[in-house]
Design an enzyme around this catalytic site. Structure first.
Site, PDB file in Angstrom:
ATOM      1  N   HIS A  12       3.448   3.200  -6.806  1.00  0.00           N
ATOM      2  CA  HIS A  12       2.507   4.276  -7.236  1.00  0.00           C
ATOM      3  C   HIS A  12       2.721   5.837  -6.983  1.00  0.00           C
ATOM      4  O   HIS A  12       2.034   6.628  -6.625  1.00  0.00           O
ATOM      5  CB  HIS A  12       1.039   3.936  -6.301  1.00  0.00           C
ATOM      6  CG  HIS A  12       1.284   4.082  -4.787  1.00  0.00           C
ATOM      7  ND1 HIS A  12       0.426   3.143  -4.084  1.00  0.00           N
ATOM      8  CD2 HIS A  12       2.214   4.942  -4.180  1.00  0.00           C
ATOM      9  CE1 HIS A  12       1.084   3.469  -2.693  1.00  0.00           C
ATOM     10  NE2 HIS A  12       1.772   4.394  -2.783  1.00  0.00           N
ATOM     11  N   HIS A  59      -3.465   8.632   0.682  1.00  0.00           N
ATOM     12  CA  HIS A  59      -2.643   9.818   1.165  1.00  0.00           C
ATOM     13  C   HIS A  59      -3.398  11.064   1.731  1.00  0.00           C
ATOM     14  O   HIS A  59      -3.069  12.076   1.228  1.00  0.00           O
ATOM     15  CB  HIS A  59      -1.511   9.989   0.021  1.00  0.00           C
ATOM     16  CG  HIS A  59      -0.939   9.027  -0.387  1.00  0.00           C
ATOM     17  ND1 HIS A  59      -1.435   8.012  -1.398  1.00  0.00           N
ATOM     18  CD2 HIS A  59       0.506   8.559  -0.339  1.00  0.00           C
ATOM     19  CE1 HIS A  59      -0.385   7.016  -1.650  1.00  0.00           C
ATOM     20  NE2 HIS A  59       0.558   7.440  -1.056  1.00  0.00           N
ATOM     21  N   HIS A 193      12.323   4.136  -0.626  1.00  0.00           N
ATOM     22  CA  HIS A 193      12.363   5.752  -0.779  1.00  0.00           C
ATOM     23  C   HIS A 193      12.293   6.396   0.596  1.00  0.00           C
ATOM     24  O   HIS A 193      11.559   5.904   1.278  1.00  0.00           O
ATOM     25  CB  HIS A 193      11.379   6.161  -1.848  1.00  0.00           C
ATOM     26  CG  HIS A 193       9.913   6.066  -1.537  1.00  0.00           C
ATOM     27  ND1 HIS A 193       9.196   4.770  -1.392  1.00  0.00           N
ATOM     28  CD2 HIS A 193       8.820   6.977  -1.531  1.00  0.00           C
ATOM     29  CE1 HIS A 193       8.098   4.886  -1.068  1.00  0.00           C
ATOM     30  NE2 HIS A 193       7.749   6.042  -1.228  1.00  0.00           N
ATOM     31  N   GLU A 240       5.762   0.792   2.965  1.00  0.00           N
ATOM     32  CA  GLU A 240       4.796   0.433   1.987  1.00  0.00           C
ATOM     33  C   GLU A 240       4.696  -0.887   1.361  1.00  0.00           C
ATOM     34  O   GLU A 240       3.775  -1.326   0.804  1.00  0.00           O
ATOM     35  CB  GLU A 240       4.844   1.583   0.729  1.00  0.00           C
ATOM     36  CG  GLU A 240       4.250   2.958   1.107  1.00  0.00           C
ATOM     37  CD  GLU A 240       4.214   3.806   0.099  1.00  0.00           C
ATOM     38  OE1 GLU A 240       3.673   5.057  -0.028  1.00  0.00           O
ATOM     39  OE2 GLU A 240       4.605   3.474  -1.163  1.00  0.00           O
TER      40      GLU A 240
END
Length: 279
Positions: A12, A59, A193, A240
């Site tokens: 996402h 977030h 990431h 995640e």
């Protein structure tokens, strides 16, 4: 009764939403990424769900460091796109299914999961980018969406084993609902990431592809991966991926893989995508 028929897994990355919103999806940098979702858009047109349980992480749009629930479900009628500092994304309002969400909360809490019930919240790129990747840019989203938020922002996040078990509880909840609904569950976030520190820009293709292999064929091999291995192998934001285990836990043990896609980079991030169907 309601039934979970399929699961969708997708990164996402916020820059993906920005590329779509600013008309850059046709640029050379972005073309290969969006091409990986061409099959998915056709598949979702032919397999349109009534409701999507969309597992994502907030977030700091709906929650902040003072209050971040481990697992939360949103029971409202609709959810506005969040302003993440540069204005809300120009995407449709997300419409929920309050009755199913409330039923899931009742069932899951009685199933010994301490699920936080949220009546209203704004939804950020963690939820809207996967919708855009699958549905494009419609005037309104073609199905109802129930946001299911997981804490992967503040330590300690839930373990992969707990996330998988949460998915199993969601499956039991959906299947005990007294309305004939076609439900999909989506797991979002990842893949490898890291956005800060000396390892910023880390991407681990070997880890990512091994994760995709096991997600489809041997998810039990993933549930005991400790948090530190995600950090070491997939970067600080690689945690995640436990949200993908929520979606996989809600599926049958044997599934049919309809599509798989992997691409790097997208804004210094590895993008993974998979569609699994229950037989």
């Amino acid at each position: 009764m309601a039934k979970i028929t399929a699961s969708v897994y997708s990164s996402h990355v916020p820059a993906i939403g920005a590329a779509l919103d600013n008309g850059k999806s046709g640029e050379d940098y972005w073309k290969p990424l969006f091409a990986g979702y061409d099959y998915s858009k056709e598949w979702i047109r032919e397999n349109k769900p009534d409701v999507v349980l969309l597992v994502y992480n907030d977030h700091a749009s709906a929650f902040d460091s003072n209050f971040v629930p481990t697992f939360a479900i949103a029971t409202g009628e609709e959810f506005q796109p969040a302003d993440e500092g540069w204005g809300p994304r120009p995407v449709p309002v997300v419409k929920g299914h309050s009755r199913l969400a409330a039923h899931i909360a009742q069932s899951v809490i009685q199933d010994e999961f301490d699920l936080t019930v949220v009546n209203s919240l704004d939804v950020d790129h963690g939820l809207t980018v996967p919708l855009s990747l699958m549905f494009g840019q419609p005037e309104e989203w073609p199905c109802l969406v129930i946001p299911v938020a997981v804490n992967v922002v503040l330590y300690p996040p839930p373990s992969g084993k707990r996330c998988f078990a949460f998915g199993e509880a969601l499956k039991r909840a959906v299947e005990s609902f007294d309305e004939d609904l076609n439900v999909q569950i989506w797991g979002t976030g990842g893949m490898s990431h890291q956005l800060q520190g000396p390892r910023a820009g880390l991407i681990n293709k070997e880890f990512d592809n091994a994760f995709l292999d096991r997600l489809a064929d041997d998810p039990q091999a993933l549930v005991d991966i400790p948090h530190i291995d995600y950090v070491r192998q997939a970067g600080s934001e690689g945690i995640e991926l436990v949200m993908w285990l929520v979606a996989r836990g809600a599926m049958q043990s044997k599934v049919v893989q309809k599509h798989r896609f992997y691409h790097v980079p997208a804004s210094n991030t590895a993008v993974g995508h998979m569609i699994l169907e229950n037989p």
